[in-house]
Design a protein around this motif. Structure first.
Motif, PDB file in Angstrom:
ATOM      1  N   LYS A   1      11.757 -23.046   2.253  1.00  0.00           N
ATOM      2  CA  LYS A   1      10.533 -23.846   2.196  1.00  0.00           C
ATOM      3  C   LYS A   1      10.497 -24.711   0.937  1.00  0.00           C
ATOM      4  O   LYS A   1       9.489 -25.360   0.648  1.00  0.00           O
ATOM      5  CB  LYS A   1       9.301 -22.932   2.265  1.00  0.00           C
ATOM      6  N   ARG A   2      11.572 -24.688   0.176  1.00  0.00           N
ATOM      7  CA  ARG A   2      11.718 -25.464  -1.061  1.00  0.00           C
ATOM      8  C   ARG A   2      10.675 -25.097  -2.116  1.00  0.00           C
ATOM      9  O   ARG A   2      10.181 -25.959  -2.853  1.00  0.00           O
ATOM     10  CB  ARG A   2      11.719 -26.950  -0.766  1.00  0.00           C
ATOM     11  N   ILE A   3      10.355 -23.805  -2.142  1.00  0.00           N
ATOM     12  CA  ILE A   3       9.461 -23.277  -3.183  1.00  0.00           C
ATOM     13  C   ILE A   3      10.085 -22.002  -3.770  1.00  0.00           C
ATOM     14  O   ILE A   3       9.519 -20.919  -3.677  1.00  0.00           O
ATOM     15  CB  ILE A   3       8.033 -23.016  -2.634  1.00  0.00           C
ATOM     16  N   PRO A   4      11.282 -22.150  -4.354  1.00  0.00           N
ATOM     17  CA  PRO A   4      11.955 -20.949  -4.870  1.00  0.00           C
ATOM     18  C   PRO A   4      11.211 -20.326  -6.047  1.00  0.00           C
ATOM     19  O   PRO A   4      10.646 -21.020  -6.883  1.00  0.00           O
ATOM     20  CB  PRO A   4      13.325 -21.485  -5.313  1.00  0.00           C
ATOM     21  N   ALA A   5      11.207 -19.021  -6.063  1.00  0.00           N
ATOM     22  CA  ALA A   5      10.593 -18.270  -7.156  1.00  0.00           C
ATOM     23  C   ALA A   5      11.590 -18.137  -8.300  1.00  0.00           C
ATOM     24  O   ALA A   5      12.798 -18.057  -8.077  1.00  0.00           O
ATOM     25  CB  ALA A   5      10.181 -16.891  -6.664  1.00  0.00           C
ATOM     26  N   ASP A   6      11.079 -18.108  -9.510  1.00  0.00           N
ATOM     27  CA  ASP A   6      11.940 -17.856 -10.676  1.00  0.00           C
ATOM     28  C   ASP A   6      12.421 -16.418 -10.676  1.00  0.00           C
ATOM     29  O   ASP A   6      13.535 -16.123 -11.094  1.00  0.00           O
ATOM     30  CB  ASP A   6      11.190 -18.143 -11.977  1.00  0.00           C
ATOM     31  N   ASN A   7      11.565 -15.513 -10.200  1.00  0.00           N
ATOM     32  CA  ASN A   7      11.913 -14.095 -10.160  1.00  0.00           C
ATOM     33  C   ASN A   7      10.982 -13.384  -9.177  1.00  0.00           C
ATOM     34  O   ASN A   7       9.828 -13.773  -9.025  1.00  0.00           O
ATOM     35  CB  ASN A   7      11.775 -13.464 -11.549  1.00  0.00           C
ATOM     36  N   ILE A   8      11.512 -12.355  -8.535  1.00  0.00           N
ATOM     37  CA  ILE A   8      10.701 -11.478  -7.696  1.00  0.00           C
ATOM     38  C   ILE A   8      10.967 -10.050  -8.147  1.00  0.00           C
ATOM     39  O   ILE A   8      12.115  -9.608  -8.171  1.00  0.00           O
ATOM     40  CB  ILE A   8      11.043 -11.629  -6.196  1.00  0.00           C
ATOM     41  N   THR A   9       9.915  -9.346  -8.512  1.00  0.00           N
ATOM     42  CA  THR A   9      10.005  -7.929  -8.865  1.00  0.00           C
ATOM     43  C   THR A   9       9.272  -7.156  -7.781  1.00  0.00           C
ATOM     44  O   THR A   9       8.188  -7.564  -7.354  1.00  0.00           O
ATOM     45  CB  THR A   9       9.348  -7.658 -10.227  1.00  0.00           C
ATOM     46  N   ILE A  10       9.855  -6.073  -7.329  1.00  0.00           N
ATOM     47  CA  ILE A  10       9.216  -5.247  -6.308  1.00  0.00           C
ATOM     48  C   ILE A  10       8.882  -3.907  -6.941  1.00  0.00           C
ATOM     49  O   ILE A  10       9.763  -3.171  -7.367  1.00  0.00           O
ATOM     50  CB  ILE A  10      10.143  -5.050  -5.087  1.00  0.00           C
ATOM     51  N   ASP A  11       7.598  -3.621  -7.006  1.00  0.00           N
ATOM     52  CA  ASP A  11       7.101  -2.376  -7.582  1.00  0.00           C
ATOM     53  C   ASP A  11       6.695  -1.459  -6.427  1.00  0.00           C
ATOM     54  O   ASP A  11       5.823  -1.817  -5.638  1.00  0.00           O
ATOM     55  CB  ASP A  11       5.903  -2.681  -8.483  1.00  0.00           C
ATOM     56  N   VAL A  12       7.338  -0.299  -6.330  1.00  0.00           N
ATOM     57  CA  VAL A  12       6.960   0.667  -5.301  1.00  0.00           C
ATOM     58  C   VAL A  12       5.770   1.438  -5.863  1.00  0.00           C
ATOM     59  O   VAL A  12       5.925   2.308  -6.710  1.00  0.00           O
ATOM     60  CB  VAL A  12       8.129   1.599  -4.930  1.00  0.00           C
ATOM     61  N   LYS A  13       4.573   1.085  -5.386  1.00  0.00           N
ATOM     62  CA  LYS A  13       3.332   1.647  -5.916  1.00  0.00           C
ATOM     63  C   LYS A  13       3.055   3.048  -5.392  1.00  0.00           C
ATOM     64  O   LYS A  13       2.434   3.851  -6.062  1.00  0.00           O
ATOM     65  CB  LYS A  13       2.145   0.757  -5.543  1.00  0.00           C
ATOM     66  N   GLU A  14       3.484   3.313  -4.151  1.00  0.00           N
ATOM     67  CA  GLU A  14       3.169   4.603  -3.540  1.00  0.00           C
ATOM     68  C   GLU A  14       4.250   4.969  -2.539  1.00  0.00           C
ATOM     69  O   GLU A  14       4.757   4.124  -1.814  1.00  0.00           O
ATOM     70  CB  GLU A  14       1.826   4.518  -2.809  1.00  0.00           C
ATOM     71  N   VAL A  15       4.595   6.235  -2.527  1.00  0.00           N
ATOM     72  CA  VAL A  15       5.434   6.820  -1.479  1.00  0.00           C
ATOM     73  C   VAL A  15       4.741   8.098  -1.054  1.00  0.00           C
ATOM     74  O   VAL A  15       4.532   8.990  -1.873  1.00  0.00           O
ATOM     75  CB  VAL A  15       6.863   7.135  -1.973  1.00  0.00           C
ATOM     76  N   TYR A  16       4.341   8.163   0.210  1.00  0.00           N
ATOM     77  CA  TYR A  16       3.719   9.385   0.718  1.00  0.00           C
ATOM     78  C   TYR A  16       4.738  10.116   1.569  1.00  0.00           C
ATOM     79  O   TYR A  16       5.283   9.564   2.519  1.00  0.00           O
ATOM     80  CB  TYR A  16       2.466   9.088   1.549  1.00  0.00           C
ATOM     81  N   ARG A  17       4.987  11.367   1.206  1.00  0.00           N
ATOM     82  CA  ARG A  17       5.909  12.223   1.955  1.00  0.00           C
ATOM     83  C   ARG A  17       5.124  13.411   2.492  1.00  0.00           C
ATOM     84  O   ARG A  17       4.409  14.070   1.764  1.00  0.00           O
ATOM     85  CB  ARG A  17       7.052  12.674   1.061  1.00  0.00           C
ATOM     86  N   ASN A  18       5.282  13.673   3.777  1.00  0.00           N
ATOM     87  CA  ASN A  18       4.553  14.744   4.452  1.00  0.00           C
ATOM     88  C   ASN A  18       5.319  16.051   4.312  1.00  0.00           C
ATOM     89  O   ASN A  18       6.335  16.271   4.982  1.00  0.00           O
ATOM     90  CB  ASN A  18       4.353  14.381   5.922  1.00  0.00           C
ATOM     91  N   GLU A  19       4.833  16.934   3.447  1.00  0.00           N
ATOM     92  CA  GLU A  19       5.496  18.209   3.193  1.00  0.00           C
ATOM     93  C   GLU A  19       5.543  19.096   4.430  1.00  0.00           C
ATOM     94  O   GLU A  19       6.453  19.906   4.583  1.00  0.00           O
ATOM     95  CB  GLU A  19       4.802  18.941   2.049  1.00  0.00           C
TER      96      GLU A  19
ATOM     97  N   LYS B   1       6.073  18.165   7.445  1.00  0.00           N
ATOM     98  CA  LYS B   1       7.027  17.656   8.429  1.00  0.00           C
ATOM     99  C   LYS B   1       8.331  17.282   7.725  1.00  0.00           C
ATOM    100  O   LYS B   1       8.722  16.111   7.674  1.00  0.00           O
ATOM    101  CB  LYS B   1       6.454  16.452   9.172  1.00  0.00           C
ATOM    102  N   ALA B   2       8.987  18.270   7.171  1.00  0.00           N
ATOM    103  CA  ALA B   2      10.296  18.111   6.520  1.00  0.00           C
ATOM    104  C   ALA B   2      10.274  17.108   5.369  1.00  0.00           C
ATOM    105  O   ALA B   2      11.289  16.509   5.047  1.00  0.00           O
ATOM    106  CB  ALA B   2      11.362  17.722   7.541  1.00  0.00           C
ATOM    107  N   ASN B   3       9.105  16.936   4.755  1.00  0.00           N
ATOM    108  CA  ASN B   3       8.954  16.021   3.626  1.00  0.00           C
ATOM    109  C   ASN B   3       9.300  14.579   3.992  1.00  0.00           C
ATOM    110  O   ASN B   3       9.765  13.804   3.165  1.00  0.00           O
ATOM    111  CB  ASN B   3       9.799  16.496   2.442  1.00  0.00           C
ATOM    112  N   ARG B   4       9.062  14.224   5.257  1.00  0.00           N
ATOM    113  CA  ARG B   4       9.436  12.889   5.724  1.00  0.00           C
ATOM    114  C   ARG B   4       8.575  11.819   5.062  1.00  0.00           C
ATOM    115  O   ARG B   4       7.422  12.045   4.705  1.00  0.00           O
ATOM    116  CB  ARG B   4       9.353  12.803   7.238  1.00  0.00           C
ATOM    117  N   VAL B   5       9.163  10.651   4.908  1.00  0.00           N
ATOM    118  CA  VAL B   5       8.449   9.508   4.340  1.00  0.00           C
ATOM    119  C   VAL B   5       7.557   8.936   5.429  1.00  0.00           C
ATOM    120  O   VAL B   5       8.028   8.579   6.504  1.00  0.00           O
ATOM    121  CB  VAL B   5       9.435   8.442   3.824  1.00  0.00           C
ATOM    122  N   GLU B   6       6.252   8.856   5.143  1.00  0.00           N
ATOM    123  CA  GLU B   6       5.310   8.328   6.133  1.00  0.00           C
ATOM    124  C   GLU B   6       4.645   7.037   5.694  1.00  0.00           C
ATOM    125  O   GLU B   6       4.161   6.281   6.528  1.00  0.00           O
ATOM    126  CB  GLU B   6       4.245   9.371   6.472  1.00  0.00           C
TER     127      GLU B   6
END
Length: 128
Positions: free
Chosen positions: A54-72, A74-79
């Motif tokens: 789209k000709r709007i390149p970002a100088d930088n992209i940072t991805i912050d994983v704010k939350e991971v919920y795992r169901n204990e 059900k085998a600690n699966r990621v939900e």
């Protein structure tokens, strides 16, 4: 790929070196970390390509994983995963950015692979 058992987990050889995987983070990446990394980085890579097209390149992209919920129970699966994108060098209105997020979701193979089993919440902010 071929995975060989080690004393503390498994390992595989890649063109970038040995990848150590273990249920104990003292000995390698934990499997759930690799799953979340795959989803986050695939999404970021697709977003980057869309912005460039789209000709709007970002100088930088940072991805912050704010939350991971795992169901204990059900085998600690990621939900649920919350990915927060911090985008530097551009600023778009919410309507355009929401459309870019939608196109990103539709074109990220890792996200499409888990879309019916893991809730992926996304948010973003622009930084100059």
């Amino acid at each position: 790929m071929k995975f060989e058992m080690t004393e503390n987990g498994f390992q595989t050889e890649t063109s970038y070196g040995t990848l150590q995987i273990s249920g104990n983070d003292e000995f390698g990446f934990r499997p759930y970390q690799l799953l979340i990394s795959s989803i986050a980085v695939c999404s970021g890579g697709v977003m980057r390509k869309i912005l460039e097209r789209k000709r709007i390149p970002a100088d930088n992209i940072t991805i912050d994983v704010k939350e991971v919920y795992r169901n204990e129970e059900k085998a600690n699966r990621v939900e649920k995963i919350h990915l927060h994108f911090i985008i530097e060098g551009i600023e778009l209105d919410n309507e355009k950015m929401d459309k870019i997020m939608e196109v990103t979701d539709n074109n990220c193979s890792m996200l499409q692979s888990v879309k019916d089993s893991i809730e992926v919440v996304k948010s973003y902010e622009f930084v100059k």
